[in-house]
Design a protein around this motif. Structure first.
Motif, PDB file in Angstrom:
ATOM      1  N   VAL A  30       0.839  -1.205   0.000  1.00  0.00           N
ATOM      2  CA  VAL A  30       0.000   0.000   0.000  1.00  0.00           C
ATOM      3  C   VAL A  30       0.867   1.245   0.000  1.00  0.00           C
ATOM      4  CG1 VAL A  30      -1.571   1.374   1.424  1.00  0.00           C
ATOM      5  CG2 VAL A  30      -2.018  -1.065   1.045  1.00  0.00           C
ATOM      6  N   ARG A  31       1.847   1.294   0.886  1.00  0.00           N
ATOM      7  CA  ARG A  31       2.686   2.497   0.958  1.00  0.00           C
ATOM      8  C   ARG A  31       3.444   2.719  -0.339  1.00  0.00           C
ATOM      9  NH1 ARG A  31       5.852   3.582   6.388  1.00  0.00           N
ATOM     10  NH2 ARG A  31       3.659   3.623   7.017  1.00  0.00           N
ATOM     11  N   SER A  32       3.965   1.658  -0.926  1.00  0.00           N
ATOM     12  CA  SER A  32       4.692   1.797  -2.196  1.00  0.00           C
ATOM     13  C   SER A  32       3.780   2.318  -3.299  1.00  0.00           C
ATOM     14  CB  SER A  32       5.285   0.447  -2.612  1.00  0.00           C
ATOM     15  OG  SER A  32       6.268   0.020  -1.699  1.00  0.00           O
ATOM     16  N   ALA A  33       2.554   1.787  -3.358  1.00  0.00           N
ATOM     17  CA  ALA A  33       1.603   2.229  -4.378  1.00  0.00           C
ATOM     18  C   ALA A  33       1.235   3.693  -4.190  1.00  0.00           C
ATOM     19  CB  ALA A  33       0.349   1.357  -4.331  1.00  0.00           C
ATOM     20  N   LEU A  34       1.065   4.112  -2.956  1.00  0.00           N
ATOM     21  CA  LEU A  34       0.699   5.503  -2.689  1.00  0.00           C
ATOM     22  C   LEU A  34       1.860   6.456  -2.969  1.00  0.00           C
ATOM     23  CD1 LEU A  34      -1.341   5.129   0.633  1.00  0.00           C
ATOM     24  CD2 LEU A  34      -2.235   5.527  -1.677  1.00  0.00           C
ATOM     25  N   MET A  35       3.042   6.071  -2.578  1.00  0.00           N
ATOM     26  CA  MET A  35       4.206   6.932  -2.802  1.00  0.00           C
ATOM     27  C   MET A  35       4.493   7.117  -4.286  1.00  0.00           C
ATOM     28  SD  MET A  35       6.779   5.841   0.338  1.00  0.00           S
ATOM     29  CE  MET A  35       7.939   7.154  -0.017  1.00  0.00           C
ATOM     30  N   ALA A  36       4.149   6.098  -5.078  1.00  0.00           N
ATOM     31  CA  ALA A  36       4.400   6.178  -6.524  1.00  0.00           C
ATOM     32  C   ALA A  36       3.507   7.210  -7.204  1.00  0.00           C
ATOM     33  CB  ALA A  36       4.190   4.806  -7.160  1.00  0.00           C
ATOM     34  N   ILE A  37       2.362   7.525  -6.592  1.00  0.00           N
ATOM     35  CA  ILE A  37       1.438   8.463  -7.223  1.00  0.00           C
ATOM     36  C   ILE A  37       1.262   9.746  -6.406  1.00  0.00           C
ATOM     37  CG2 ILE A  37       0.127   6.695  -8.460  1.00  0.00           C
ATOM     38  CD1 ILE A  37      -1.951   6.764  -6.211  1.00  0.00           C
ATOM     39  N   ALA A  38       2.046   9.887  -5.344  1.00  0.00           N
ATOM     40  CA  ALA A  38       1.905  11.041  -4.464  1.00  0.00           C
ATOM     41  C   ALA A  38       2.441  12.311  -5.111  1.00  0.00           C
ATOM     42  CB  ALA A  38       2.634  10.783  -3.150  1.00  0.00           C
ATOM     43  N   ASP A  39       1.811  13.403  -4.764  1.00  0.00           N
ATOM     44  CA  ASP A  39       2.281  14.733  -5.158  1.00  0.00           C
ATOM     45  C   ASP A  39       2.606  15.473  -3.865  1.00  0.00           C
ATOM     46  OD1 ASP A  39       2.734  17.277  -6.013  1.00  0.00           O
ATOM     47  OD2 ASP A  39       0.831  17.535  -7.065  1.00  0.00           O
ATOM     48  N   PRO A  40       3.854  15.412  -3.427  1.00  0.00           N
ATOM     49  CA  PRO A  40       4.219  16.000  -2.128  1.00  0.00           C
ATOM     50  C   PRO A  40       3.866  17.482  -1.999  1.00  0.00           C
ATOM     51  CG  PRO A  40       6.001  14.628  -2.975  1.00  0.00           C
ATOM     52  CD  PRO A  40       5.003  14.752  -4.090  1.00  0.00           C
ATOM     53  N   ALA A  41       3.795  18.175  -3.118  1.00  0.00           N
ATOM     54  CA  ALA A  41       3.472  19.601  -3.064  1.00  0.00           C
ATOM     55  C   ALA A  41       2.044  19.843  -2.564  1.00  0.00           C
ATOM     56  CB  ALA A  41       3.658  20.232  -4.440  1.00  0.00           C
ATOM     57  N   ARG A  42       1.179  18.851  -2.759  1.00  0.00           N
ATOM     58  CA  ARG A  42      -0.218  18.969  -2.311  1.00  0.00           C
ATOM     59  C   ARG A  42      -0.401  18.629  -0.837  1.00  0.00           C
ATOM     60  NH1 ARG A  42      -4.308  18.488  -6.231  1.00  0.00           N
ATOM     61  NH2 ARG A  42      -5.567  17.391  -4.678  1.00  0.00           N
ATOM     62  N   ALA A  43       0.547  17.912  -0.277  1.00  0.00           N
ATOM     63  CA  ALA A  43       0.392  17.354   1.062  1.00  0.00           C
ATOM     64  C   ALA A  43       0.152  18.402   2.156  1.00  0.00           C
ATOM     65  CB  ALA A  43       1.589  16.478   1.414  1.00  0.00           C
ATOM     66  N   PRO A  44       0.907  19.485   2.207  1.00  0.00           N
ATOM     67  CA  PRO A  44       0.682  20.453   3.298  1.00  0.00           C
ATOM     68  C   PRO A  44      -0.721  21.057   3.298  1.00  0.00           C
ATOM     69  CG  PRO A  44       2.828  20.808   2.281  1.00  0.00           C
ATOM     70  CD  PRO A  44       2.090  19.841   1.405  1.00  0.00           C
ATOM     71  N   ALA A  45      -1.244  21.374   2.125  1.00  0.00           N
ATOM     72  CA  ALA A  45      -2.585  21.950   2.052  1.00  0.00           C
ATOM     73  C   ALA A  45      -3.642  20.928   2.458  1.00  0.00           C
ATOM     74  CB  ALA A  45      -2.865  22.459   0.638  1.00  0.00           C
ATOM     75  N   MET A  46      -3.455  19.666   2.068  1.00  0.00           N
ATOM     76  CA  MET A  46      -4.389  18.611   2.449  1.00  0.00           C
ATOM     77  C   MET A  46      -4.392  18.431   3.966  1.00  0.00           C
ATOM     78  SD  MET A  46      -3.488  15.908  -0.635  1.00  0.00           S
ATOM     79  CE  MET A  46      -4.711  14.657  -0.237  1.00  0.00           C
ATOM     80  N   GLN A  47      -3.213  18.446   4.555  1.00  0.00           N
ATOM     81  CA  GLN A  47      -3.108  18.284   6.003  1.00  0.00           C
ATOM     82  C   GLN A  47      -3.741  19.469   6.725  1.00  0.00           C
ATOM     83  OE1 GLN A  47       0.886  17.562   7.411  1.00  0.00           O
ATOM     84  NE2 GLN A  47       0.269  17.439   9.554  1.00  0.00           N
ATOM     85  N   ALA A  48      -3.525  20.675   6.211  1.00  0.00           N
ATOM     86  CA  ALA A  48      -4.094  21.865   6.845  1.00  0.00           C
ATOM     87  C   ALA A  48      -5.611  21.870   6.746  1.00  0.00           C
ATOM     88  CB  ALA A  48      -3.516  23.118   6.190  1.00  0.00           C
ATOM     89  N   TYR A  49      -6.146  21.489   5.585  1.00  0.00           N
ATOM     90  CA  TYR A  49      -7.592  21.472   5.396  1.00  0.00           C
ATOM     91  C   TYR A  49      -8.264  20.522   6.369  1.00  0.00           C
ATOM     92  CZ  TYR A  49     -12.151  20.395   3.379  1.00  0.00           C
ATOM     93  OH  TYR A  49     -13.495  20.178   3.219  1.00  0.00           O
ATOM     94  N   MET A  50      -7.653  19.356   6.576  1.00  0.00           N
ATOM     95  CA  MET A  50      -8.244  18.340   7.444  1.00  0.00           C
ATOM     96  C   MET A  50      -7.853  18.547   8.911  1.00  0.00           C
ATOM     97  SD  MET A  50     -10.470  16.059   7.069  1.00  0.00           S
ATOM     98  CE  MET A  50     -10.440  16.014   5.277  1.00  0.00           C
ATOM     99  N   LYS A  51      -7.029  19.557   9.186  1.00  0.00           N
ATOM    100  CA  LYS A  51      -6.569  19.824  10.551  1.00  0.00           C
ATOM    101  C   LYS A  51      -5.986  18.557  11.159  1.00  0.00           C
ATOM    102  CE  LYS A  51     -10.086  23.407  11.134  1.00  0.00           C
ATOM    103  NZ  LYS A  51     -11.271  23.879  11.910  1.00  0.00           N
ATOM    104  N   SER A  52      -5.175  17.890  10.382  1.00  0.00           N
ATOM    105  CA  SER A  52      -4.670  16.565  10.739  1.00  0.00           C
ATOM    106  C   SER A  52      -3.281  16.629  11.368  1.00  0.00           C
ATOM    107  CB  SER A  52      -4.616  15.690   9.476  1.00  0.00           C
ATOM    108  OG  SER A  52      -4.003  14.444   9.749  1.00  0.00           O
ATOM    109  N   ALA A  53      -3.128  15.931  12.493  1.00  0.00           N
ATOM    110  CA  ALA A  53      -1.802  15.781  13.087  1.00  0.00           C
ATOM    111  C   ALA A  53      -0.973  14.801  12.253  1.00  0.00           C
ATOM    112  CB  ALA A  53      -1.918  15.293  14.523  1.00  0.00           C
TER     113      ALA A  53
END
Length: 229
Positions: free
Chosen positions: A8-31
């Motif tokens: 699962v982690r390998s599949a997700l990392m292969a399609i991840a866009d790290p530039a989107r990650a901070p905004a996604m985390q902020a929107y969800m107020k996720s630790a």
């Protein structure tokens, strides 16, 4: 074969866009951090990873779900765990003994993106398959100290439409009518709004009967698509 969490982690990392990650985390107020995988690619990754999965017993399926859930380092991995609870191979296991699995995910997840998916989809399957013990469980949850279990009880028939057990719905709403908690007020309004798509007149009647009990938020949500006289 590579362990499922690693796949699962390998599949997700292969399609991840790290530039989107901070905004996604902020929107969800996720630790918990995000990898940066949006919904459509995530669904495609789940389909590919789950393609060869089969389970001989509920315990094996639940164990895989919990390995993903408990071992998650990124929020998308927990989304995959939730997706695993809904695969075709798990249909025979949507019985009352799976409630303890969903309870752990709801209580430890403790946020709407996890809880609403599980409550609105998985709990309804259990209710349809084993109505008597599930009704008892949802009534117990409706008075629980854990707010997310209370919300789940209110939302467990969200997509039941004409098959909605109104007595159960109203009984699950009742203990939270006086709550000032936003997520409970919102859940009450959402559940009523969904049922109004099936029977607007009944929802209008219920809101009128509980005019002084329902919060303005709950009433506004409940009557959002109901034509008022």
């Amino acid at each position: 074969m590579t362990a499922l969490p690693d796949r699962v982690r390998s599949a997700l990392m292969a399609i991840a866009d790290p530039a989107r990650a901070p905004a996604m985390q902020a929107y969800m107020k996720s630790a918990m951090p995000y990898l940066g995988v949006s919904a459509v690619p995530l669904q495609a990754a789940c389909k590919a990873v789950f393609a060869d999965l089969s389970y001989a017993a509920s315990a094996d399926w639940q164990a895989d779900v919990l390995r993903l859930w408990r071992g998650a380092a990124f929020r998308e991995e927990r989304y995959v765990a939730i997706a695993l609870t809904g695969i075709r191979a798990a249909r025979p296991f949507q019985r009352i003994d799976a409630l303890i699995l969903y309870e752990e995910m709801i209580v430890s997840g403790a946020w709407w993106d996890y809880v609403d998916n599980i409550a609105g989809q998985r709990l309804l399957l259990l209710l349809q398959n084993e109505p008597t013990p599930m009704k008892r469980a949802m009534l117990d949850w409706s008075t629980d100290a854990d707010m997310w279990k209370r919300r789940s009880a209110i939302l467990c028939q969200l997509s039941a439409k004409a098959a909605t057990d109104l007595d159960l719905l109203y009984a699950c709403i009742a203990p939270s009518l006086g709550s000032k908690e936003f997520f409970l007020r919102k859940a009450i309004g959402w559940a009523l709004r969904q049922y109004a798509r099936t029977d607007a007149e009944e929802v209008r009647r219920y809101v009128a009967e509980h005019e002084t009990d329902l919060s303005p938020l709950s009433k506004r949500e409940a009557l959002k698509h109901v034509k008022l006289d």
